[in-house]
Design a protein around this motif. Structure first.
Motif, PDB file in Angstrom:
ATOM      1  N   HIS A   7     -30.534  36.159  36.470  1.00 24.18           N
ATOM      2  CA  HIS A   7     -30.969  35.272  35.385  1.00 24.18           C
ATOM      3  C   HIS A   7     -31.530  36.054  34.198  1.00 24.18           C
ATOM      4  CE1 HIS A   7     -30.419  31.747  37.823  1.00 24.18           C
ATOM      5  NE2 HIS A   7     -31.164  32.258  38.773  1.00 24.18           N
ATOM      6  N   TYR A   8     -31.837  37.313  34.411  1.00 25.64           N
ATOM      7  CA  TYR A   8     -32.413  38.141  33.360  1.00 25.64           C
ATOM      8  C   TYR A   8     -31.486  38.265  32.149  1.00 25.64           C
ATOM      9  CZ  TYR A   8     -34.608  42.171  31.156  1.00 25.64           C
ATOM     10  OH  TYR A   8     -35.215  43.010  30.265  1.00 25.64           O
ATOM     11  N   PHE A   9     -30.175  38.134  32.372  1.00 24.58           N
ATOM     12  CA  PHE A   9     -29.207  38.324  31.288  1.00 24.58           C
ATOM     13  C   PHE A   9     -28.764  37.015  30.624  1.00 24.58           C
ATOM     14  CE2 PHE A   9     -28.882  42.295  33.606  1.00 24.58           C
ATOM     15  CZ  PHE A   9     -28.951  43.196  32.574  1.00 24.58           C
ATOM     16  N   TRP A  10     -29.349  35.871  30.982  1.00 23.09           N
ATOM     17  CA  TRP A  10     -29.029  34.622  30.306  1.00 23.09           C
ATOM     18  C   TRP A  10     -29.342  34.653  28.822  1.00 23.09           C
ATOM     19  CZ3 TRP A  10     -25.801  30.986  31.081  1.00 23.09           C
ATOM     20  CH2 TRP A  10     -25.465  30.579  32.361  1.00 23.09           C
ATOM     21  N   PRO A  11     -30.422  35.305  28.376  1.00 23.21           N
ATOM     22  CA  PRO A  11     -30.685  35.340  26.932  1.00 23.21           C
ATOM     23  C   PRO A  11     -29.572  35.978  26.101  1.00 23.21           C
ATOM     24  CG  PRO A  11     -32.670  35.877  28.107  1.00 23.21           C
ATOM     25  CD  PRO A  11     -31.567  35.819  29.126  1.00 23.21           C
ATOM     26  N   VAL A  12     -28.713  36.752  26.719  1.00 27.20           N
ATOM     27  CA  VAL A  12     -27.579  37.319  25.982  1.00 27.20           C
ATOM     28  C   VAL A  12     -26.611  36.200  25.591  1.00 27.20           C
ATOM     29  CG1 VAL A  12     -25.609  38.897  26.147  1.00 27.20           C
ATOM     30  CG2 VAL A  12     -27.809  39.549  27.128  1.00 27.20           C
ATOM     31  N   ILE A  13     -26.356  35.283  26.527  1.00 26.66           N
ATOM     32  CA  ILE A  13     -25.449  34.161  26.251  1.00 26.66           C
ATOM     33  C   ILE A  13     -26.059  33.226  25.208  1.00 26.66           C
ATOM     34  CG2 ILE A  13     -24.220  32.215  27.280  1.00 26.66           C
ATOM     35  CD1 ILE A  13     -23.253  34.939  28.277  1.00 26.66           C
ATOM     36  N   THR A  14     -27.328  32.878  25.386  1.00 25.89           N
ATOM     37  CA  THR A  14     -27.960  31.975  24.421  1.00 25.89           C
ATOM     38  C   THR A  14     -28.170  32.670  23.072  1.00 25.89           C
ATOM     39  OG1 THR A  14     -30.140  32.538  25.305  1.00 25.89           O
ATOM     40  CG2 THR A  14     -29.067  30.558  26.176  1.00 25.89           C
ATOM     41  N   GLY A  15     -28.319  33.984  23.087  1.00 24.31           N
ATOM     42  CA  GLY A  15     -28.387  34.737  21.842  1.00 24.31           C
ATOM     43  C   GLY A  15     -27.080  34.674  21.073  1.00 24.31           C
ATOM     44  N   MET A  16     -25.975  34.651  21.798  1.00 27.30           N
ATOM     45  CA  MET A  16     -24.678  34.502  21.127  1.00 27.30           C
ATOM     46  C   MET A  16     -24.543  33.125  20.486  1.00 27.30           C
ATOM     47  SD  MET A  16     -22.962  37.170  21.007  1.00 27.30           S
ATOM     48  CE  MET A  16     -21.536  36.386  20.315  1.00 27.30           C
ATOM     49  N   LEU A  17     -25.065  32.110  21.144  1.00 26.93           N
ATOM     50  CA  LEU A  17     -25.061  30.770  20.538  1.00 26.93           C
ATOM     51  C   LEU A  17     -25.918  30.752  19.277  1.00 26.93           C
ATOM     52  CD1 LEU A  17     -25.355  28.589  23.750  1.00 26.93           C
ATOM     53  CD2 LEU A  17     -23.323  29.011  22.377  1.00 26.93           C
ATOM     54  N   LEU A  18     -27.073  31.407  19.339  1.00 23.12           N
ATOM     55  CA  LEU A  18     -27.933  31.505  18.160  1.00 23.12           C
ATOM     56  C   LEU A  18     -27.242  32.303  17.055  1.00 23.12           C
ATOM     57  CD1 LEU A  18     -30.681  30.972  16.849  1.00 23.12           C
ATOM     58  CD2 LEU A  18     -31.502  33.059  17.931  1.00 23.12           C
ATOM     59  N   TRP A  19     -26.483  33.332  17.421  1.00 21.01           N
ATOM     60  CA  TRP A  19     -25.742  34.123  16.432  1.00 21.01           C
ATOM     61  C   TRP A  19     -24.758  33.236  15.666  1.00 21.01           C
ATOM     62  CZ3 TRP A  19     -25.673  38.596  13.981  1.00 21.01           C
ATOM     63  CH2 TRP A  19     -24.512  38.959  13.308  1.00 21.01           C
ATOM     64  N   GLN A  20     -24.069  32.355  16.395  1.00 18.45           N
ATOM     65  CA  GLN A  20     -23.106  31.467  15.739  1.00 18.45           C
ATOM     66  C   GLN A  20     -23.810  30.509  14.787  1.00 18.45           C
ATOM     67  OE1 GLN A  20     -19.916  32.028  15.869  1.00 18.45           O
ATOM     68  NE2 GLN A  20     -20.291  33.669  17.299  1.00 18.45           N
ATOM     69  N   ILE A  21     -24.993  30.041  15.167  1.00 17.78           N
ATOM     70  CA  ILE A  21     -25.760  29.165  14.280  1.00 17.78           C
ATOM     71  C   ILE A  21     -26.189  29.927  13.029  1.00 17.78           C
ATOM     72  CG2 ILE A  21     -27.928  27.878  14.081  1.00 17.78           C
ATOM     73  CD1 ILE A  21     -27.564  27.169  17.069  1.00 17.78           C
ATOM     74  N   LEU A  22     -26.662  31.160  13.206  1.00 14.85           N
ATOM     75  CA  LEU A  22     -27.054  31.981  12.055  1.00 14.85           C
ATOM     76  C   LEU A  22     -25.879  32.242  11.134  1.00 14.85           C
ATOM     77  CD1 LEU A  22     -29.439  34.735  13.432  1.00 14.85           C
ATOM     78  CD2 LEU A  22     -29.979  32.925  11.856  1.00 14.85           C
ATOM     79  N   ARG A  23     -24.739  32.480  11.719  1.00 17.86           N
ATOM     80  CA  ARG A  23     -23.541  32.747  10.927  1.00 17.86           C
ATOM     81  C   ARG A  23     -23.158  31.526  10.104  1.00 17.86           C
ATOM     82  NH1 ARG A  23     -18.187  32.255  11.390  1.00 17.86           N
ATOM     83  NH2 ARG A  23     -18.336  31.145  13.347  1.00 17.86           N
ATOM     84  N   LEU A  24     -23.347  30.344  10.671  1.00 21.34           N
ATOM     85  CA  LEU A  24     -23.038  29.122   9.926  1.00 21.34           C
ATOM     86  C   LEU A  24     -24.078  28.834   8.852  1.00 21.34           C
ATOM     87  CD1 LEU A  24     -21.861  26.800  12.835  1.00 21.34           C
ATOM     88  CD2 LEU A  24     -20.455  27.872  11.075  1.00 21.34           C
ATOM     89  N   VAL A  25     -25.350  29.105   9.139  1.00 23.00           N
ATOM     90  CA  VAL A  25     -26.411  28.803   8.186  1.00 23.00           C
ATOM     91  C   VAL A  25     -26.448  29.810   7.044  1.00 23.00           C
ATOM     92  CG1 VAL A  25     -28.918  28.663   7.912  1.00 23.00           C
ATOM     93  CG2 VAL A  25     -27.819  27.569   9.859  1.00 23.00           C
ATOM     94  N   PHE A  26     -26.441  31.106   7.370  1.00 26.96           N
ATOM     95  CA  PHE A  26     -26.600  32.138   6.350  1.00 26.96           C
ATOM     96  C   PHE A  26     -25.287  32.656   5.794  1.00 26.96           C
ATOM     97  CE2 PHE A  26     -30.711  32.969   8.646  1.00 26.96           C
ATOM     98  CZ  PHE A  26     -31.494  32.432   7.647  1.00 26.96           C
ATOM     99  N   GLY A  27     -24.193  32.411   6.468  1.00 26.85           N
ATOM    100  CA  GLY A  27     -22.895  32.876   5.984  1.00 26.85           C
ATOM    101  C   GLY A  27     -22.312  33.937   6.898  1.00 26.85           C
ATOM    102  N   SER A  28     -21.030  34.063   6.830  1.00 28.81           N
ATOM    103  CA  SER A  28     -20.313  35.002   7.678  1.00 28.81           C
ATOM    104  C   SER A  28     -20.448  36.428   7.144  1.00 28.81           C
ATOM    105  CB  SER A  28     -18.842  34.607   7.736  1.00 28.81           C
ATOM    106  OG  SER A  28     -18.121  35.515   8.521  1.00 28.81           O
TER     107      SER A  28
END
Length: 161
Positions: free
Chosen positions: A130-151
């Motif tokens: 379970h220690y590596f779950w934040p990597v997956i959720t971090g990727m979801l956050l990355w996609q949100i950042l990419r949409l909000v701030f731009g590619s």
């Protein structure tokens, strides 16, 4: 289109710091992404002239202070991730969005593995997978950042316009 300002970068890092300080409970703490790292990686790749390795070190120290972990642990991991991110930053304009996402996944995984090694050296017990779950959720956050701030990849403009 204007580039990002230093104030814009520091405000987004401050907001990520507030999200990092939010009291997560239950299963949420297992899935909580590393907000500071994801926002830091975004600005390292988007504006390396404003956000650099020293910024990564300071952000890592702030995360160490906020989480109560060994002082310098996140600072070292974030600095190593920032160095790797900046060493390939110029080549990212040639990558597709999927390739950039896999690159970010690798950076998040590397940082999490470096933190694991540092925790094991300090005498902590080995965590479960379970220690590596934040990597997956971090990727979801990355996609949100990419949409909000731009590619990071510049879109080709239509010459007819």
């Amino acid at each position: 289109m204007r580039g990002p300002s230093l104030l814009h970068i520091y405000l987004s890092l401050f907001f990520a710091y507030l999200c990092q300080l939010f009291p997560w409970t239950g299963q949420g703490i297992i899935f909580r992404p590393d907000f500071m790292l994801v926002v830091l990686l975004y600005w390292l790749l988007r504006a390396p002239y404003l956000c650099n390795i020293a910024t990564a070190w300071v952000v890592g120290l702030l995360v160490d202070l906020a989480t109560g972990s060994l002082l310098g642990q996140h600072a070292l991991a974030f600095t190593l991730a920032a160095y790797i991110a900046l060493s390939f930053q110029r080549r990212l304009v040639l990558f597709s969005t999927l390739q950039i996402a896999s690159y970010i996944f690798g950076l998040l995984f590397f940082t999490r593995a470096a933190l694991l090694i540092l925790k094991l050296f300090s005498g902590s017990e080995a965590p479960s997978w379970h220690y590596f779950w934040p990597v997956i959720t971090g990727m979801l956050l990355w996609q949100i950042l990419r949409l909000v701030f731009g590619s990071l990849v510049r879109q080709k403009q239509n010459r007819a316009e």
